[in-house]
Write a protein that holds these residues in place. Structure first.
Motif, PDB file in Angstrom:
ATOM      1  N   ARG A 243      28.527  59.087  40.473  1.00 43.15           N
ATOM      2  CA  ARG A 243      28.133  57.578  39.921  1.00 43.15           C
ATOM      3  C   ARG A 243      26.740  57.660  39.409  1.00 43.15           C
ATOM      4  N   MET A 244      26.642  56.749  38.380  1.00 41.49           N
ATOM      5  CA  MET A 244      25.355  56.509  37.701  1.00 41.49           C
ATOM      6  C   MET A 244      25.039  55.105  37.329  1.00 41.49           C
ATOM      7  N   VAL A 245      23.482  54.777  37.529  1.00 37.00           N
ATOM      8  CA  VAL A 245      23.116  53.762  37.118  1.00 37.00           C
ATOM      9  C   VAL A 245      22.092  53.970  36.087  1.00 37.00           C
ATOM     10  N   TRP A 246      22.104  53.555  34.819  1.00 38.57           N
ATOM     11  CA  TRP A 246      21.290  53.588  33.798  1.00 38.57           C
ATOM     12  C   TRP A 246      20.402  52.200  33.668  1.00 38.57           C
ATOM     13  N   LEU A 247      18.931  52.399  33.705  1.00 35.97           N
ATOM     14  CA  LEU A 247      18.191  51.411  33.166  1.00 35.97           C
ATOM     15  C   LEU A 247      17.774  51.655  31.747  1.00 35.97           C
ATOM     16  N   PRO A 248      17.923  50.524  31.038  1.00 34.19           N
ATOM     17  CA  PRO A 248      17.688  50.564  29.391  1.00 34.19           C
ATOM     18  C   PRO A 248      15.890  50.876  29.512  1.00 34.19           C
ATOM     19  N   VAL A 249      15.468  51.322  28.394  1.00 38.31           N
ATOM     20  CA  VAL A 249      14.363  51.207  28.039  1.00 38.31           C
ATOM     21  C   VAL A 249      13.482  49.909  28.236  1.00 38.31           C
ATOM     22  N   ILE A 250      12.500  49.959  29.130  1.00 31.27           N
ATOM     23  CA  ILE A 250      11.623  48.622  29.219  1.00 31.27           C
ATOM     24  C   ILE A 250      10.734  48.734  28.035  1.00 31.27           C
ATOM     25  N   PRO A 251      10.489  47.767  27.021  1.00 33.17           N
ATOM     26  CA  PRO A 251       9.533  47.752  26.129  1.00 33.17           C
ATOM     27  C   PRO A 251       8.184  47.905  26.864  1.00 33.17           C
ATOM     28  N   ASN A 252       7.435  48.809  26.135  1.00 30.84           N
ATOM     29  CA  ASN A 252       5.992  49.023  26.789  1.00 30.84           C
ATOM     30  C   ASN A 252       4.829  48.283  25.787  1.00 30.84           C
ATOM     31  N   VAL A 253       3.580  48.789  25.913  1.00 31.79           N
ATOM     32  CA  VAL A 253       2.771  47.961  25.174  1.00 31.79           C
ATOM     33  C   VAL A 253       2.788  48.823  23.505  1.00 31.79           C
ATOM     34  N   ARG A 254       3.165  49.900  23.322  1.00 36.15           N
ATOM     35  CA  ARG A 254       3.397  50.229  22.163  1.00 36.15           C
ATOM     36  C   ARG A 254       4.660  49.803  21.365  1.00 36.15           C
ATOM     37  N   ALA A 255       5.634  49.390  22.012  1.00 37.36           N
ATOM     38  CA  ALA A 255       6.743  48.857  21.506  1.00 37.36           C
ATOM     39  C   ALA A 255       6.260  47.180  20.967  1.00 37.36           C
TER      40      ALA A 255
ATOM     41  N   GLU B 245      23.344  71.403  43.456  1.00 35.97           N
ATOM     42  CA  GLU B 245      22.535  72.014  44.383  1.00 35.97           C
ATOM     43  C   GLU B 245      22.359  71.000  45.582  1.00 35.97           C
ATOM     44  N   HIS B 246      22.134  69.603  45.047  1.00 35.32           N
ATOM     45  CA  HIS B 246      21.693  68.616  45.981  1.00 35.32           C
ATOM     46  C   HIS B 246      22.640  67.663  46.212  1.00 35.32           C
ATOM     47  N   ARG B 247      23.990  67.858  45.578  1.00 31.38           N
ATOM     48  CA  ARG B 247      25.086  67.205  45.987  1.00 31.38           C
ATOM     49  C   ARG B 247      24.959  65.542  45.947  1.00 31.38           C
ATOM     50  N   ALA B 248      24.202  65.319  44.665  1.00 32.26           N
ATOM     51  CA  ALA B 248      24.181  63.889  44.451  1.00 32.26           C
ATOM     52  C   ALA B 248      25.476  63.193  44.318  1.00 32.26           C
ATOM     53  N   ASP B 249      25.457  61.930  44.737  1.00 27.75           N
ATOM     54  CA  ASP B 249      26.679  61.046  44.490  1.00 27.75           C
ATOM     55  C   ASP B 249      26.346  60.146  43.407  1.00 27.75           C
ATOM     56  N   VAL B 250      24.850  59.388  43.325  1.00 23.24           N
ATOM     57  CA  VAL B 250      24.719  58.505  42.729  1.00 23.24           C
ATOM     58  C   VAL B 250      23.414  59.019  41.940  1.00 23.24           C
ATOM     59  N   LEU B 251      23.403  58.785  40.632  1.00 18.20           N
ATOM     60  CA  LEU B 251      21.874  58.901  39.776  1.00 18.20           C
ATOM     61  C   LEU B 251      21.375  57.543  39.492  1.00 18.20           C
ATOM     62  N   LEU B 252      20.311  57.674  39.864  1.00 22.62           N
ATOM     63  CA  LEU B 252      19.590  56.307  39.356  1.00 22.62           C
ATOM     64  C   LEU B 252      18.592  56.641  38.182  1.00 22.62           C
ATOM     65  N   VAL B 253      18.877  56.440  37.049  1.00 22.15           N
ATOM     66  CA  VAL B 253      18.445  57.001  35.680  1.00 22.15           C
ATOM     67  C   VAL B 253      17.450  55.918  34.838  1.00 22.15           C
ATOM     68  N   SER B 254      16.322  56.519  34.572  1.00 23.91           N
ATOM     69  CA  SER B 254      15.425  55.671  34.008  1.00 23.91           C
ATOM     70  C   SER B 254      14.630  56.604  32.893  1.00 23.91           C
ATOM     71  N   LEU B 255      15.080  56.547  31.801  1.00 22.51           N
ATOM     72  CA  LEU B 255      14.747  57.588  30.757  1.00 22.51           C
ATOM     73  C   LEU B 255      14.706  56.803  29.561  1.00 22.51           C
TER      74      LEU B 255
ATOM     75  N   SER C  49      34.254  58.155  37.704  1.00 23.17           N
ATOM     76  CA  SER C  49      32.872  58.473  37.606  1.00 23.17           C
ATOM     77  C   SER C  49      32.183  57.292  37.074  1.00 23.17           C
ATOM     78  N   PRO C  50      32.281  56.195  37.607  1.00 23.53           N
ATOM     79  CA  PRO C  50      31.675  55.085  37.187  1.00 23.53           C
ATOM     80  C   PRO C  50      30.126  54.823  36.452  1.00 23.53           C
ATOM     81  N   ILE C  51      29.944  54.164  35.573  1.00 26.17           N
ATOM     82  CA  ILE C  51      28.573  54.036  35.182  1.00 26.17           C
ATOM     83  C   ILE C  51      28.251  52.459  35.065  1.00 26.17           C
ATOM     84  N   LEU C  52      27.119  52.035  35.624  1.00 27.47           N
ATOM     85  CA  LEU C  52      26.449  50.709  35.493  1.00 27.47           C
ATOM     86  C   LEU C  52      25.402  50.755  34.510  1.00 27.47           C
TER      87      LEU C  52
END
Length: 226
Positions: free
Chosen positions: A132-144, A89-99, A173-176
């Motif tokens: 295209r996608m860029v994935w950010l690894p989980v950043i360890p938080n205070v619980r970690a 619906e939003h015709r995304a070209d690049v996903l910036l993902v932090s999950l 469909s590259p992934i970084l």
């Protein structure tokens, strides 16, 4: 027009009164990307902590494209069923993902979360085979930091995320895989041991910006801008 969709949890949606790393990224793209671009997605709000709902428009700086697909308490588990429609619906070209932090904290272990990463990828590509996608690894938080078994689960998931990026990366469909900021400090980059303050917002934006600049030649070197 290159359309970027930020996808994430509470660190991405942000809460009332914040700039968010999405704003920092937009400022960076305006300064360094040679061409038209936009932030897109089905949502625009911040999380209102008092109402415990995504109902706030009280951005510290509201004058930017605020569209995103992020939610307080949402993870790969929640976004995988939504991403196909959002990309289409939003015709995304690049996903910036932090999950991932929410998944591991409340819903799924590292292996199950990695399976949801693969489902998310398939769904996104069903809408746009060239996404295209860029994935950010989980950043360890205070619980970690305080809970060794949880910290080990975060490490295990990040290893699986790196493997998924290597397995699923394709020329069309590259992934970084972005890097967790090596200077990230829970005491100076967050306001509660998890969520970014202004300094942390810049570091998150820089992680995505650096990955795209180095991997695809998109944009330039990140420079902190108010």
């Amino acid at each position: 027009m290159l359309r970027f969709m930020p996808v994430g949890d509470s660190m991405t949606i942000g809460s009332a009164g914040e700039h968010t790393w999405r704003y920092r990224m937009w400022r960076h793209l305006c300064a360094t990307y040679d061409g038209p671009c936009a932030l897109v997605g089905p949502r625009e709000t911040l999380h209102d902590k008092q109402a415990d709902a995504p109902t706030s428009y009280a951005y510290a700086e509201p004058g930017f494209p605020r569209a995103h697909l992020a939610g307080w308490g949402e993870g790969w588990l929640h976004m995988a069923p939504l991403i196909r429609a959002a990309v289409r619906e939003h015709r995304a070209d690049v996903l910036l993902v932090s999950l991932g932090l929410i998944d591991l904290g409340f819903y799924t272990n590292a292996e199950q979360t990695a399976e949801n990463v693969r489902s998310f990828t398939a769904e996104a590509r069903a809408a746009n085979p060239a996404v295209r996608m860029v994935w950010l690894p989980v950043i360890p938080n205070v619980r970690a930091a305080d809970d060794p078994p949880f910290g080990a689960e975060v490490t295990a998931f990040n290893e699986r995320l790196a493997k998924a990026a290597a397995d699923l990366d394709t020329p069309s469909s590259p992934i970084l895989l972005a890097s967790v900021p090596d200077t990230w400090d829970l005491h100076t980059d967050t306001y509660d041991g998890t969520h970014p303050n202004a300094r942390g917002e810049h570091k998150l934006a820089a992680a995505f910006a650096t990955a795209m600049h180095q991997g695809w030649g998109v944009g330039g070197e990140y420079g902190a801008r108010d």
